[in-house]
Design an enzyme around this catalytic site. Sequence first.
Site, PDB file in Angstrom:
ATOM      1  CG  PHE A 118      -2.378  -0.004   0.892  1.00 23.85           C
ATOM      2  CD1 PHE A 118      -2.984  -1.130   0.374  1.00 23.85           C
ATOM      3  CD2 PHE A 118      -3.158   1.141   1.083  1.00 23.85           C
ATOM      4  CE1 PHE A 118      -4.331  -1.128   0.045  1.00 23.85           C
ATOM      5  CE2 PHE A 118      -4.505   1.147   0.763  1.00 23.85           C
ATOM      6  CZ  PHE A 118      -5.100   0.015   0.246  1.00 23.85           C
ATOM      7  CD  GLN A 231      -5.559  10.617   2.271  1.00 28.51           C
ATOM      8  OE1 GLN A 231      -6.307   9.699   2.552  1.00 28.51           O
ATOM      9  NE2 GLN A 231      -4.287  10.635   2.592  1.00 28.51           N
ATOM     10  CG  HIS A 233      -7.732   8.041  -3.014  1.00 23.73           C
ATOM     11  ND1 HIS A 233      -7.327   7.501  -4.215  1.00 23.73           N
ATOM     12  CD2 HIS A 233      -7.568   7.064  -2.093  1.00 23.73           C
ATOM     13  CE1 HIS A 233      -6.943   6.250  -4.024  1.00 23.73           C
ATOM     14  NE2 HIS A 233      -7.076   5.960  -2.739  1.00 23.73           N
ATOM     15  CG  LEU A 243     -11.194   4.948  -3.582  1.00 18.68           C
ATOM     16  CD1 LEU A 243     -10.389   6.232  -3.508  1.00 18.68           C
ATOM     17  CD2 LEU A 243     -11.157   4.246  -2.246  1.00 18.68           C
ATOM     18  CD  GLU A 246      -2.686   4.041  -1.429  1.00 18.61           C
ATOM     19  OE1 GLU A 246      -3.190   5.178  -1.408  1.00 18.61           O
ATOM     20  OE2 GLU A 246      -1.937   3.612  -0.560  1.00 18.61           O
ATOM     21  NE  ARG A 277      -4.671   6.740   0.030  1.00 16.01           N
ATOM     22  CZ  ARG A 277      -5.607   6.150   0.736  1.00 16.01           C
ATOM     23  NH1 ARG A 277      -6.309   6.850   1.600  1.00 16.01           N
ATOM     24  NH2 ARG A 277      -5.841   4.865   0.596  1.00 16.01           N
ATOM     25  CG  HIS A 348     -10.196   9.080   0.162  1.00 10.92           C
ATOM     26  ND1 HIS A 348     -11.204   8.240  -0.251  1.00 10.92           N
ATOM     27  CD2 HIS A 348      -9.348   8.321   0.891  1.00 10.92           C
ATOM     28  CE1 HIS A 348     -10.959   7.014   0.205  1.00 10.92           C
ATOM     29  NE2 HIS A 348      -9.847   7.051   0.920  1.00 10.92           N
ATOM     30  NE  ARG A 389      -7.068   7.787   5.751  1.00  8.35           N
ATOM     31  CZ  ARG A 389      -7.390   6.733   4.997  1.00  8.35           C
ATOM     32  NH1 ARG A 389      -6.848   5.544   5.217  1.00  8.35           N
ATOM     33  NH2 ARG A 389      -8.257   6.860   4.003  1.00  8.35           N
ATOM     34  CB  SER A 394      -8.665   5.272   7.808  1.00  9.04           C
ATOM     35  OG  SER A 394      -9.930   5.585   8.325  1.00  9.04           O
TER      36      SER A 394
HETATM   37  C1  LIG Z   1     -14.433   4.647  -0.829  1.00 10.81           C
HETATM   38  C2  LIG Z   1     -13.568   4.573   0.392  1.00 10.81           C
HETATM   39  C3  LIG Z   1     -12.682   3.525   0.560  1.00 10.81           C
HETATM   40  C4  LIG Z   1     -11.875   3.456   1.697  1.00 10.81           C
HETATM   41  N1  LIG Z   1     -11.008   2.412   1.840  1.00 10.81           N
HETATM   42  C5  LIG Z   1     -10.246   2.340   2.958  1.00 10.81           C
HETATM   43  C6  LIG Z   1      -9.350   1.247   3.156  1.00 10.81           C
HETATM   44  O1  LIG Z   1      -9.262   0.345   2.339  1.00 10.81           O
HETATM   45  N2  LIG Z   1      -8.596   1.227   4.287  1.00 10.81           N
HETATM   46  C7  LIG Z   1      -8.680   2.209   5.229  1.00 10.81           C
HETATM   47  O2  LIG Z   1      -7.969   2.130   6.239  1.00 10.81           O
HETATM   48  N3  LIG Z   1      -9.545   3.240   5.074  1.00 10.81           N
HETATM   49  C8  LIG Z   1     -10.329   3.329   3.976  1.00 10.81           C
HETATM   50  N4  LIG Z   1     -11.191   4.377   3.833  1.00 10.81           N
HETATM   51  C9  LIG Z   1     -11.418   5.280   4.953  1.00 10.81           C
HETATM   52  C10 LIG Z   1     -12.309   4.588   5.999  1.00 10.81           C
HETATM   53  O3  LIG Z   1     -13.241   3.774   5.354  1.00 10.81           O
HETATM   54  C11 LIG Z   1     -13.080   5.575   6.871  1.00 10.81           C
HETATM   55  O4  LIG Z   1     -12.222   6.569   7.342  1.00 10.81           O
HETATM   56  C12 LIG Z   1     -13.692   4.849   8.066  1.00 10.81           C
HETATM   57  O5  LIG Z   1     -14.426   3.727   7.652  1.00 10.81           O
HETATM   58  C13 LIG Z   1     -14.571   5.789   8.873  1.00 10.81           C
HETATM   59  O6  LIG Z   1     -15.255   5.034   9.843  1.00 10.81           O
HETATM   60  P1  LIG Z   1     -16.057   5.752  11.008  1.00 10.81           P
HETATM   61  O7  LIG Z   1     -16.587   4.694  11.880  1.00 10.81           O
HETATM   62  O8  LIG Z   1     -15.213   6.804  11.620  1.00 10.81           O
HETATM   63  O9  LIG Z   1     -17.243   6.527  10.253  1.00 10.81           O
HETATM   64  P2  LIG Z   1     -18.363   6.013   9.228  1.00 10.81           P
HETATM   65  O10 LIG Z   1     -18.182   4.615   8.798  1.00 10.81           O
HETATM   66  O11 LIG Z   1     -18.447   7.075   8.179  1.00 10.81           O
HETATM   67  O12 LIG Z   1     -19.672   6.055  10.112  1.00 10.81           O
HETATM   68  C14 LIG Z   1     -20.274   7.257  10.530  1.00 10.81           C
HETATM   69  C15 LIG Z   1     -21.560   6.921  11.251  1.00 10.81           C
HETATM   70  O13 LIG Z   1     -22.077   8.116  11.846  1.00 10.81           O
HETATM   71  C16 LIG Z   1     -23.450   8.212  11.567  1.00 10.81           C
HETATM   72  N5  LIG Z   1     -23.807   9.637  11.603  1.00 10.81           N
HETATM   73  C17 LIG Z   1     -23.157  10.680  11.042  1.00 10.81           C
HETATM   74  N6  LIG Z   1     -23.800  11.827  11.316  1.00 10.81           N
HETATM   75  C18 LIG Z   1     -24.877  11.498  12.065  1.00 10.81           C
HETATM   76  C19 LIG Z   1     -25.941  12.234  12.648  1.00 10.81           C
HETATM   77  N7  LIG Z   1     -26.066  13.560  12.505  1.00 10.81           N
HETATM   78  N8  LIG Z   1     -26.883  11.562  13.347  1.00 10.81           N
HETATM   79  C20 LIG Z   1     -26.813  10.217  13.495  1.00 10.81           C
HETATM   80  N9  LIG Z   1     -25.825   9.472  12.965  1.00 10.81           N
HETATM   81  C21 LIG Z   1     -24.874  10.109  12.266  1.00 10.81           C
HETATM   82  C22 LIG Z   1     -23.603   7.554  10.195  1.00 10.81           C
HETATM   83  O14 LIG Z   1     -24.941   7.158   9.974  1.00 10.81           O
HETATM   84  C23 LIG Z   1     -22.653   6.371  10.365  1.00 10.81           C
HETATM   85  O15 LIG Z   1     -23.317   5.322  11.033  1.00 10.81           O
HETATM   86  C24 LIG Z   1     -11.973   4.461   2.680  1.00 10.81           C
HETATM   87  C25 LIG Z   1     -12.853   5.530   2.510  1.00 10.81           C
HETATM   88  C26 LIG Z   1     -13.629   5.599   1.368  1.00 10.81           C
HETATM   89  C27 LIG Z   1     -14.513   6.797   1.191  1.00 10.81           C
END
Ligand SMILES: Cc1cc2nc3c(=O)[nH]c(=O)nc-3n(C[C@H](O)[C@H](O)[C@H](O)COP(=O)(O)OP(=O)(O)OC[C@H]3O[C@@H](n4cnc5c(N)ncnc54)[C@H](O)[C@@H]3O)c2cc1C
Length: 575
Positions: A118, A231, A233, A243, A246, A277, A348, A389, A394
């Site tokens: 990666f 960030q 991407h 996306l 990577e 990135r 991203h 990052r 993440s």
């Molecule tokens: C397309 C893509 C691919 C990725 N691939 C990778 C990878 O391969 N490896 C890696 O390490 N990282 C990757 N990332 C980054 C990583 O996926 C995210 O940073 C991580 O999953 C975020 O998780 P989280 O639990 O912080 O938030 P999220 O999974 O975004 O969850 C947020 C939660 O908060 C809730 N929420 C938000 N606002 C409110 C509100 N006002 N009221 C009630 N609920 C609310 C939502 O409903 C959701 O349940 C990727 C990101 C993207 C966009």
Amino acid sequence: MLDHDVIIVGGGLAGSRAALEIAGLLPGINVGLIAKTHPIRSHSVAAQGGIAATLKNVDTQDSWESHAFDTVKGSDYLADQDAVAILTQEAPEVVFDLEHRGVLFSRLPDGRIAQRAFGGHSHNRTCYAADKTGHAILHELISNLMACGVTIYDEWYVMRLILEDNQAKGVVMYHLLDGKVEVVRAKSVLFATGGYGRVFNTTSNDYASTGDGLAMTARAGLPLEDMEFVQFHPTGLYPVGVLISEAVRGEGAHLINSDGNRFMHHYAPSRMELAPRDITSRAIAIEIGKGRGIFPNGSPGGPFVYLDLRHMGREKIMSRIPFCWEEAHRLVGIDASIQPIPVRPTVHYSMGGIPVNTHGQVRRNSQELVDGFFAAGEAACVSVHGANRLGSNSLLECVVFGRRTGTAIASSVITRKLPDLDEAHYLKEAHHQIQSLLDQRGQYRIAEIRQAYQDCMTAFCGVFRSSALMEEGLIQLRQIQSRYGQIRLDDQGSCWNTELIEALELQNLMVVGELILFSALNRKESRGSHAREDFPERDDNNFLNHTLAFYSSARIEISLMPVVISMFQPQARQY
Ligand SMILES: Cc1cc2nc3c(=O)[nH]c(=O)nc-3n(C[C@H](O)[C@H](O)[C@H](O)COP(=O)(O)OP(=O)(O)OC[C@H]3O[C@@H](n4cnc5c(N)ncnc54)[C@H](O)[C@@H]3O)c2cc1C
């Protein structure tokens, strides 16, 4: 009023991992988890490429120290190194824990977890489930959660954090199904609300990534940390911006300009397409800026470059990165085994966020903490990513710090009492906010203002920035914000009123965008993802600090917080 010992806002990887930890440590505890989507539709489900951990299954020379060094160097030395040490030391344990909870990782022929290369990582240490890693992990965490008595409020939208006398006391939430408003009181509140990609017009993030948790925190008078570091991407699919992981470059794909050259040779000769990135995104932006981009008809001077997988062969593509092939095929009609994929940088990830210590406790300022308030995952800034990052760090952060924050909440909540709060006051305030939005009869639809705002952020605070550009951006941003008072909502109902939710989300996007722009103006150096044309060098003498930005509608104030440097002294960053 609803009462819970702990209320968690967010059902992605960070929120669900924290909930599992609390429920596991304190069986019978009353935990509520709120998500505006169904938890398995949290944005974590879209994560593709993998989760980093030094299992040494592929590369026996790997070590947590090497993972820590890569992370700190990748962060352009802005990451807090105590947090990075925790992240990288706990990584193998949390990955095995996920496996024991049922996550199906891809395997080596001998049955051990497979690991791939990666960007920015010097060893093959990214564990994966093909290119659907987030899906594999989140589904297991949520099914584990269903079994342990956590109350899930899905499709409830949290409107407000209740913070009084430096203590988090609960939240106010709105039910999408029927428009009901509830005050939820809790001994501890955790925000795990994800990122804010929708502040910009082209992003890999889903429609729900509107920075709600960040905006609610900022409105409560608390700071947001390092918001200037957004960030980009490198490989967003052109023109849609979704996306192309990577992992595709990790498996061997090349970046090609209109001359047919692998241009990364000029920017990061030792890492080529697997440079971090920020460097790769800038390289693509420069190639496009110099006329070596490509048009859809194949002629030079266009808005994208090619990601070329053709030499990898159909069998490898379909077994290792089938989802990326499918995305390109479904969205732009490209068969990546015989045609190159058009890509350009896309917003991203949010390196900054709600400032927390290594137990997830939210900071009031550089010295004090907020009582009973925690944050984790992309919404938080612990800061393991600093100014940039590394891919696959993440998901790791969500799981390591989700778990640690869960432990910290479990050990503090048993001695806490439910706080006193005036439910009627908060209900009245929320109803008033909703009704005044419904009553507005202005000339603007939400989508118009949102699009103008996203276009403005993209034009004035993109991959390359300067004072002149950002000052103009701030003026335009405030003009667009002033139109918010003249919006009109066509849907006046209380059943599934997504237009009302979009209006509330737009308020949040506007707070977050202004904080990004203001923090970026303040940092007069180039570091990681923050590239200033007027200050092209990194300036450790004046800017080896975290930014804390305090929001008020009248003005934003900036203060600084020292970076923790415990292992690696800052050096020139070359690849
Ligand atoms: C397309 C893509 C691919 C990725 N691939 C990778 C990878 O391969 N490896 C890696 O390490 N990282 C990757 N990332 C980054 C990583 O996926 C995210 O940073 C991580 O999953 C975020 O998780 P989280 O639990 O912080 O938030 P999220 O999974 O975004 O969850 C947020 C939660 O908060 C809730 N929420 C938000 N606002 C409110 C509100 N006002 N009221 C009630 N609920 C609310 C939502 O409903 C959701 O349940 C990727 C990101 C993207 C966009």
